[in-house]
Design a protein around this motif. Structure first.
Motif, PDB file in Angstrom:
ATOM      1  N   SER A   1       0.578  -1.181  -0.014  1.00 54.71           N
ATOM      2  CA  SER A   1       0.135   0.165   0.017  1.00 54.71           C
ATOM      3  C   SER A   1       0.869   1.366  -0.005  1.00 54.71           C
ATOM      4  O   SER A   1       0.408   2.319  -0.063  1.00 54.71           O
ATOM      5  CB  SER A   1      -0.896  -0.052   1.220  1.00 54.71           C
ATOM      6  OG  SER A   1       0.039  -0.087   2.415  1.00 54.71           O
ATOM      7  N   ARG A   2       2.019   1.192   0.048  1.00 51.57           N
ATOM      8  CA  ARG A   2       2.969   2.457   0.039  1.00 51.57           C
ATOM      9  C   ARG A   2       3.463   2.514  -1.238  1.00 51.57           C
ATOM     10  O   ARG A   2       3.659   1.552  -2.204  1.00 51.57           O
ATOM     11  CB  ARG A   2       4.214   2.085   1.133  1.00 51.57           C
ATOM     12  CG  ARG A   2       3.920   1.881   2.667  1.00 51.57           C
ATOM     13  CD  ARG A   2       5.081   2.336   3.470  1.00 51.57           C
ATOM     14  NE  ARG A   2       6.276   1.330   3.091  1.00 51.57           N
ATOM     15  CZ  ARG A   2       6.158   0.235   3.789  1.00 51.57           C
ATOM     16  NH1 ARG A   2       5.398  -0.154   4.852  1.00 51.57           N
ATOM     17  NH2 ARG A   2       7.373  -0.733   3.479  1.00 51.57           N
ATOM     18  N   ASN A   3       3.977   3.804  -1.553  1.00 53.79           N
ATOM     19  CA  ASN A   3       4.772   4.095  -2.761  1.00 53.79           C
ATOM     20  C   ASN A   3       6.106   3.518  -2.788  1.00 53.79           C
ATOM     21  O   ASN A   3       6.404   2.805  -3.636  1.00 53.79           O
ATOM     22  CB  ASN A   3       4.725   5.618  -2.860  1.00 53.79           C
ATOM     23  CG  ASN A   3       3.435   6.281  -3.061  1.00 53.79           C
ATOM     24  OD1 ASN A   3       2.563   5.821  -3.750  1.00 53.79           O
ATOM     25  ND2 ASN A   3       3.311   7.547  -2.648  1.00 53.79           N
ATOM     26  N   ASP A   4       6.739   3.643  -1.798  1.00 51.03           N
ATOM     27  CA  ASP A   4       8.001   3.075  -1.687  1.00 51.03           C
ATOM     28  C   ASP A   4       7.810   1.692  -0.883  1.00 51.03           C
ATOM     29  O   ASP A   4       7.385   1.389   0.126  1.00 51.03           O
ATOM     30  CB  ASP A   4       8.974   3.818  -0.864  1.00 51.03           C
ATOM     31  CG  ASP A   4      10.320   3.236  -0.781  1.00 51.03           C
ATOM     32  OD1 ASP A   4      10.780   2.246  -1.247  1.00 51.03           O
ATOM     33  OD2 ASP A   4      11.410   3.955  -0.118  1.00 51.03           O
ATOM     34  N   LYS A   5       8.088   0.417  -1.840  1.00 47.92           N
ATOM     35  CA  LYS A   5       7.878  -0.635  -1.475  1.00 47.92           C
ATOM     36  C   LYS A   5       8.792  -1.329  -0.744  1.00 47.92           C
ATOM     37  O   LYS A   5       8.812  -2.533  -0.393  1.00 47.92           O
ATOM     38  CB  LYS A   5       7.497  -1.475  -2.687  1.00 47.92           C
ATOM     39  CG  LYS A   5       6.669  -1.106  -3.803  1.00 47.92           C
ATOM     40  CD  LYS A   5       5.277  -1.009  -3.134  1.00 47.92           C
ATOM     41  CE  LYS A   5       4.237  -0.505  -4.447  1.00 47.92           C
ATOM     42  NZ  LYS A   5       2.929  -0.249  -3.810  1.00 47.92           N
ATOM     43  N   ARG A   6      10.142  -0.646  -0.388  1.00 47.87           N
ATOM     44  CA  ARG A   6      11.038  -1.024   0.496  1.00 47.87           C
ATOM     45  C   ARG A   6      10.515  -1.463   1.604  1.00 47.87           C
ATOM     46  O   ARG A   6       9.994  -0.682   2.604  1.00 47.87           O
ATOM     47  CB  ARG A   6      12.496  -0.162   0.313  1.00 47.87           C
ATOM     48  CG  ARG A   6      12.966  -0.152  -0.898  1.00 47.87           C
ATOM     49  CD  ARG A   6      14.220   0.902  -0.531  1.00 47.87           C
ATOM     50  NE  ARG A   6      15.129   1.019  -1.760  1.00 47.87           N
ATOM     51  CZ  ARG A   6      14.787   1.941  -2.783  1.00 47.87           C
ATOM     52  NH1 ARG A   6      13.680   2.801  -2.684  1.00 47.87           N
ATOM     53  NH2 ARG A   6      15.634   1.845  -3.921  1.00 47.87           N
ATOM     54  N   PRO A   7      10.765  -2.798   2.267  1.00 49.13           N
ATOM     55  CA  PRO A   7      10.450  -3.217   3.581  1.00 49.13           C
ATOM     56  C   PRO A   7      10.932  -2.431   4.687  1.00 49.13           C
ATOM     57  O   PRO A   7      11.981  -1.951   4.584  1.00 49.13           O
ATOM     58  CB  PRO A   7      10.728  -4.792   3.594  1.00 49.13           C
ATOM     59  CG  PRO A   7      10.958  -4.914   2.139  1.00 49.13           C
ATOM     60  CD  PRO A   7      11.558  -3.943   1.638  1.00 49.13           C
ATOM     61  N   GLN A   8      10.118  -2.369   5.663  1.00 54.66           N
ATOM     62  CA  GLN A   8      10.732  -1.742   7.002  1.00 54.66           C
ATOM     63  C   GLN A   8      10.564  -2.760   8.260  1.00 54.66           C
ATOM     64  O   GLN A   8       9.669  -3.898   7.899  1.00 54.66           O
ATOM     65  CB  GLN A   8       9.699  -0.601   7.335  1.00 54.66           C
ATOM     66  CG  GLN A   8       9.747   0.646   6.162  1.00 54.66           C
ATOM     67  CD  GLN A   8       8.904   1.605   6.698  1.00 54.66           C
ATOM     68  OE1 GLN A   8       8.750   2.122   7.902  1.00 54.66           O
ATOM     69  NE2 GLN A   8       8.421   2.240   5.486  1.00 54.66           N
ATOM     70  N   LEU A   9      11.212  -2.480   9.359  1.00 54.76           N
ATOM     71  CA  LEU A   9      11.027  -3.721  10.327  1.00 54.76           C
ATOM     72  C   LEU A   9       9.678  -3.473  11.030  1.00 54.76           C
ATOM     73  O   LEU A   9       9.288  -4.874  11.165  1.00 54.76           O
ATOM     74  CB  LEU A   9      11.956  -3.021  11.600  1.00 54.76           C
ATOM     75  CG  LEU A   9      13.419  -3.356  11.418  1.00 54.76           C
ATOM     76  CD1 LEU A   9      14.308  -2.473  12.487  1.00 54.76           C
ATOM     77  CD2 LEU A   9      13.704  -4.768  11.206  1.00 54.76           C
ATOM     78  N   SER A  10       8.776  -2.782  10.640  1.00 55.44           N
ATOM     79  CA  SER A  10       7.395  -2.742  11.012  1.00 55.44           C
ATOM     80  C   SER A  10       6.524  -3.609  10.357  1.00 55.44           C
ATOM     81  O   SER A  10       5.344  -3.893  10.355  1.00 55.44           O
ATOM     82  CB  SER A  10       6.748  -1.357  10.981  1.00 55.44           C
ATOM     83  OG  SER A  10       6.792  -0.645   9.900  1.00 55.44           O
ATOM     84  N   ASP A  11       7.103  -4.110   8.897  1.00 55.47           N
ATOM     85  CA  ASP A  11       6.158  -5.039   8.134  1.00 55.47           C
ATOM     86  C   ASP A  11       6.488  -6.426   8.396  1.00 55.47           C
ATOM     87  O   ASP A  11       6.069  -7.349   7.919  1.00 55.47           O
ATOM     88  CB  ASP A  11       6.979  -4.648   6.743  1.00 55.47           C
ATOM     89  CG  ASP A  11       6.657  -3.182   6.269  1.00 55.47           C
ATOM     90  OD1 ASP A  11       5.548  -2.800   6.323  1.00 55.47           O
ATOM     91  OD2 ASP A  11       7.622  -2.554   5.326  1.00 55.47           O
ATOM     92  N   LEU A  12       7.266  -6.708   9.435  1.00 55.00           N
ATOM     93  CA  LEU A  12       7.365  -8.049   9.793  1.00 55.00           C
ATOM     94  C   LEU A  12       6.341  -8.698  10.189  1.00 55.00           C
ATOM     95  O   LEU A  12       5.517  -8.047  11.189  1.00 55.00           O
ATOM     96  CB  LEU A  12       8.421  -8.289  11.033  1.00 55.00           C
ATOM     97  CG  LEU A  12      10.151  -8.413  10.566  1.00 55.00           C
ATOM     98  CD1 LEU A  12      10.771  -8.244  11.771  1.00 55.00           C
ATOM     99  CD2 LEU A  12      10.298  -9.572   9.548  1.00 55.00           C
ATOM    100  N   ARG A  13       5.770  -9.705   9.637  1.00 54.50           N
ATOM    101  CA  ARG A  13       4.381 -10.440   9.666  1.00 54.50           C
ATOM    102  C   ARG A  13       4.378 -10.994  11.372  1.00 54.50           C
ATOM    103  O   ARG A  13       5.135 -11.860  11.471  1.00 54.50           O
ATOM    104  CB  ARG A  13       3.908 -11.293   8.739  1.00 54.50           C
ATOM    105  CG  ARG A  13       2.545 -11.865   8.917  1.00 54.50           C
ATOM    106  CD  ARG A  13       2.088 -12.721   7.642  1.00 54.50           C
ATOM    107  NE  ARG A  13       1.326 -13.278   7.618  1.00 54.50           N
ATOM    108  CZ  ARG A  13       0.757 -14.485   6.874  1.00 54.50           C
ATOM    109  NH1 ARG A  13       1.457 -14.778   5.950  1.00 54.50           N
ATOM    110  NH2 ARG A  13      -0.340 -15.030   6.953  1.00 54.50           N
ATOM    111  N   GLU A  14       3.279 -10.708  12.019  1.00 56.69           N
ATOM    112  CA  GLU A  14       3.141 -11.276  13.361  1.00 56.69           C
ATOM    113  C   GLU A  14       4.437 -11.353  14.024  1.00 56.69           C
ATOM    114  O   GLU A  14       4.995 -12.312  14.799  1.00 56.69           O
ATOM    115  CB  GLU A  14       2.717 -12.743  13.267  1.00 56.69           C
ATOM    116  CG  GLU A  14       1.530 -13.103  12.460  1.00 56.69           C
ATOM    117  CD  GLU A  14       1.284 -14.572  12.071  1.00 56.69           C
ATOM    118  OE1 GLU A  14       0.189 -14.783  12.047  1.00 56.69           O
ATOM    119  OE2 GLU A  14       2.266 -15.154  11.792  1.00 56.69           O
ATOM    120  N   SER A  15       5.063  -9.924  14.096  1.00 62.21           N
ATOM    121  CA  SER A  15       6.188  -9.542  14.436  1.00 62.21           C
ATOM    122  C   SER A  15       6.666 -10.175  15.771  1.00 62.21           C
ATOM    123  O   SER A  15       7.494 -10.802  16.104  1.00 62.21           O
ATOM    124  CB  SER A  15       6.650  -8.077  14.175  1.00 62.21           C
ATOM    125  OG  SER A  15       5.626  -7.329  14.908  1.00 62.21           O
ATOM    126  N   GLY A  16       5.779  -9.609  16.990  1.00 59.06           N
ATOM    127  CA  GLY A  16       5.876 -10.183  18.170  1.00 59.06           C
ATOM    128  C   GLY A  16       7.416  -9.537  18.517  1.00 59.06           C
ATOM    129  O   GLY A  16       7.829  -8.585  18.605  1.00 59.06           O
TER     130      GLY A  16
END
Length: 466
Positions: free
Chosen positions: A367-382
């Protein structure tokens, strides 16, 4: 001898010797306190006396025959301990305190045996029940065994031998121009990290289709070819599928042709050479579906101890389960993933090997313009971010139809390996070349004006979205 006539494992004479030594020698309790608990003693009277000694030790008071007797009296436990006469006899029976530590270890071993005997009866009773789930019982049994054995003391160690070990690990590789860790698949990644380091937990995360599995297969092949036995736990692909991908990597044959068994005549020799190379590599694959963390730890320990495995890969984290039985799984999936990552980190530390775990990213990236991943994108991060020593993201611009980067350079085949977290070093972006049809990850060509590693890292850090 019948089952009923068997006496539980015990060492009453040593229990008496240890308790007598504690009341006679000022520092005796400090020597055994990390090994023995009141429950370690077989005789109830000895449990009460040892508990009183611990109470005095905690309060910083002297421990002798009189203070222990008074402490027992204040706890209304003097009768259970056998009275004043029993305490006095313990002190009279001590000839020497020279072997105190050895005696305490024997007492501890007797207690472990008693615990295991009781545990085996419990497991046996559960095993006879028709309603018991076999995998759940095995899972529970392993946990109970770990609890029964406990810790034989602590890992306390004086600094001197630690320094000497580390000095050899750091200086000898430097003298021989070697990495301090296990070689990765990229030269610049080696420069930033020194290779895969023990006992690191390394997370490689990306959206589906970015090449996570191809990335770790290249990493495993590189490590195995350098003489480091590897193990891969694949929860998504079968052994045969993974092997086909490795054949594609080593023989430079299109993976689709291998999957369809459409190998050209002129490619057969190349394939034969690739297979020949793979046959010599110390790579172990476990493709158990629905693998639990207990199963993983058990197999991983066996592989390290018996096969000398130096690098472990899990593909992928979100497919692993915390418990064998579905009905017993945690209702909160994030809590379960957090428990799994902590257990994997503990396993890496126990076995002293780096463990690479692949992870999915949330759809928020899309959903972002910049598709580079961030730490907050970790799925079910916990606790994924918290427990990981190294977090790497894979980002391929051409996956999103981006043909040029910000500097107008072509992105064809480019995969940005983004070091978002590095507990023991710098973060940064490392350009890699991903050849999809061969499942190959390579160093990016030197003539693409990416500059040296430091320049690339500085450029990345200045524009990093995290």
């Amino acid at each position: 001898m019948s089952e009923l006539s068997k006496l539980p494992p015990q060492a009453l004479d040593l229990e008496e010797a240890v308790l007598g030594a504690i009341m006679l020698e000022r520092d005796a309790l400090a020597i055994v306190a990390d090994t023995l608990t009141p429950e370690t003693f077989y005789k109830t009277a000895h449990q009460e006396i040892y508990q009183s000694c611990l109470n005095l030790f905690t309060k910083g008071e002297a421990i002798d025959m009189l203070t222990v007797t008074n402490e027992l009296r204040s706890r209304n436990a003097l009768t259970k301990a056998g009275g004043v006469y029993a305490v006095t006899e313990l002190c009279r029976g001590v000839n020497s305190t020279a072997h105190l530590e050895q005696h305490s270890r024997i007492i501890y071993q007797m207690a472990v045996k008693r615990n295991l005997i009781a545990l085996s009866r419990t497991i046996s009773d559960e095993g006879y029940k028709d309603t018991t789930d076999a995998l759940s019982l095995a899972d529970t049994a392993l946990k109970l065994i770990y609890d029964a054995v406990g810790n034989m003391g602590t890992n306390l160690e004086i600094l001197s031998p630690i320094v000497n070990r580390l000095y050899k690990k750091l200086v000898i590789p430097r003298k021989n121009n070697e990495l301090s860790g296990i070689p990765t698949m990229l030269t610049k990644l080696n420069s930033l990290t020194g290779g895969w380091q023990q006992p690191d937990l390394i997370i490689i995360a990306a959206r589906p289709g970015m090449g996570k599995t191809a990335c770790v297969l290249n990493a495993i092949l590189e490590s195995a070819e350098a003489g480091y036995p590897c193990a891969m736990f694949s929860l998504e692909m079968s052994k045969e599928q993974l092997t086909k991908r490795m054949i594609a990597i080593k023989s430079s044959i299109c993976i689709q042709d291998i999957m369809r068994n459409d190998i050209k005549e002129y490619e057969l020799e190349r394939m034969s050479q690739g297979v020949g190379k793979l046959e010599k590599l110390p790579i172990h694959i476990d493709d158990t579906a629905g693998l639990t963390i207990v199963q993983f730890r058990s197999v991983a320990r066996r592989l390290v101890q018996n096969e000398g495995v130096k690098l472990i890969v899990i593909d992928y984290l979100q497919l692993m389960h915390g418990e064998a039985s579905t009905k017993n799984r945690m209702s909160n999936r994030e809590q379960e993933i957090s428990a799994i990552t902590r257990a994997i980190k503990v396993t890496a530390k126990e076995l002293q090997v780096p463990i690479i775990a692949l992870s999915q990213l949330s759809r928020g990236v899309e959903s972002r313009n910049d598709k580079r991943p961030q730490l907050s994108d970790l799925r079910e991060s916990g606790s994924i971010e918290q427990d990981a020593d190294l977090v790497m993201f894979l980002y391929r611009p051409e996956y999103y139809g981006i043909t040029e980067d910000e500097n107008g350079l072509p992105t064809l085949g480019l995969c940005e390996v983004i070091l978002a977290k590095h507990r023991n070093g710098d973060v940064g972006m490392i350009p890699a070349k991903f050849i999809g049809k061969f499942q190959s990850f390579k160093d990016y060509d030197n003539d693409t004006n990416w500059g040296d590693t430091n320049e690339t890292v500085n450029k990345f850090e200045a524009s990093a979205p995290f």
